[in-house]
Design a protein around this motif. Structure first.
Motif, PDB file in Angstrom:
ATOM      1  N   LYS A  99       0.804  -1.090   0.035  1.00 37.74           N
ATOM      2  CA  LYS A  99      -0.083   0.005   0.062  1.00 37.74           C
ATOM      3  C   LYS A  99       0.797   1.173  -0.059  1.00 37.74           C
ATOM      4  O   LYS A  99       2.262   1.104   0.130  1.00 37.74           O
ATOM      5  CB  LYS A  99      -0.837  -0.368   1.313  1.00 37.74           C
ATOM      6  CG  LYS A  99      -2.034  -1.365   1.215  1.00 37.74           C
ATOM      7  CD  LYS A  99      -2.791  -1.407   2.303  1.00 37.74           C
ATOM      8  CE  LYS A  99      -3.828  -2.314   2.353  1.00 37.74           C
ATOM      9  NZ  LYS A  99      -4.605  -2.376   3.330  1.00 37.74           N
ATOM     10  N   ASN A 104      -1.748   3.172   5.786  1.00 36.23           N
ATOM     11  CA  ASN A 104      -2.774   2.705   5.074  1.00 36.23           C
ATOM     12  C   ASN A 104      -3.498   1.053   5.607  1.00 36.23           C
ATOM     13  O   ASN A 104      -4.277   0.607   5.307  1.00 36.23           O
ATOM     14  CB  ASN A 104      -2.406   2.565   3.605  1.00 36.23           C
ATOM     15  CG  ASN A 104      -2.475   3.873   2.786  1.00 36.23           C
ATOM     16  OD1 ASN A 104      -1.261   4.343   2.815  1.00 36.23           O
ATOM     17  ND2 ASN A 104      -3.428   4.183   2.167  1.00 36.23           N
ATOM     18  N   PRO A 119      -6.039   1.306  -0.501  1.00 39.86           N
ATOM     19  CA  PRO A 119      -4.542   1.115  -0.758  1.00 39.86           C
ATOM     20  C   PRO A 119      -3.574   2.491  -0.779  1.00 39.86           C
ATOM     21  O   PRO A 119      -2.619   2.659  -0.349  1.00 39.86           O
ATOM     22  CB  PRO A 119      -4.334   0.115  -1.479  1.00 39.86           C
ATOM     23  CG  PRO A 119      -5.704  -0.625  -1.514  1.00 39.86           C
ATOM     24  CD  PRO A 119      -6.682   0.586  -1.316  1.00 39.86           C
ATOM     25  N   TYR A 120      -4.239   3.217  -1.759  1.00 42.69           N
ATOM     26  CA  TYR A 120      -3.126   4.355  -2.315  1.00 42.69           C
ATOM     27  C   TYR A 120      -3.784   5.720  -1.708  1.00 42.69           C
ATOM     28  O   TYR A 120      -3.242   6.821  -2.300  1.00 42.69           O
ATOM     29  CB  TYR A 120      -3.266   4.352  -3.670  1.00 42.69           C
ATOM     30  CG  TYR A 120      -2.794   2.986  -4.112  1.00 42.69           C
ATOM     31  CD1 TYR A 120      -1.807   2.373  -3.391  1.00 42.69           C
ATOM     32  CD2 TYR A 120      -3.543   2.498  -5.265  1.00 42.69           C
ATOM     33  CE1 TYR A 120      -1.485   1.196  -4.012  1.00 42.69           C
ATOM     34  CE2 TYR A 120      -3.255   1.028  -5.690  1.00 42.69           C
ATOM     35  CZ  TYR A 120      -2.254   0.699  -5.176  1.00 42.69           C
ATOM     36  OH  TYR A 120      -1.849  -0.687  -5.757  1.00 42.69           O
TER      37      TYR A 120
END
Length: 130
Positions: A99, A104, A119-120
């Motif tokens: 991630k 995260n 995730p981002y």
């Protein structure tokens, strides 16, 4: 080695939780291990350029944020590639998170509400909301 102070706290807390849940046999402190913040992926180049990894005379492990979804992601990968190229026998000790950043992986629970970060997602932008 991790990037910053928040990463030291995160990894230490996770290790403590795993110990309390009997998922690991000891804490890092009990094993005589310490988490060293190196100040970001770019600072790892100083460790490489000055051969500081070799001067440790101790086993080491690197965990950095992948920075996926940011302008720094490619640079972080290049830095890790250079470290892996210089220390090929340490491949299993050089990692970036899947991630974006270690935060995260956090999950916040408040009452019946749970918030899981994408995730981002830029988690640090949301930290003061909780």
């Amino acid at each position: 080695m991790v990037e910053g102070q928040e990463d030291v706290r995160f990894v230490t807390k996770i290790n403590q939780w795993m110990y309390e849940e009997k998922l690991v046999e000891a804490t890092f402190a009990e094993k005589g291990l310490f988490i060293l913040p190196v100040g970001g992926c770019g600072s790892l180049l100083a460790w490489l350029n000055f051969a500081l990894f070799s001067k440790l005379n101790e086993p080491w492990f690197i965990l950095i944020d992948s920075d996926k979804g940011t302008d720094e992601a490619k640079q972080s990968q290049r830095h890790l590639h250079r470290i892996r190229a210089k220390y090929p026998w340490m491949q299993a000790h050089i990692h970036a998170t899947f991630k974006r950043e270690i935060e995260n992986y956090l999950v916040f629970k408040e009452g019946k509400k749970t918030h899981v970060f994408a995730p981002y997602e830029d988690v640090k932008q949301h930290m003061y909301d909780f």
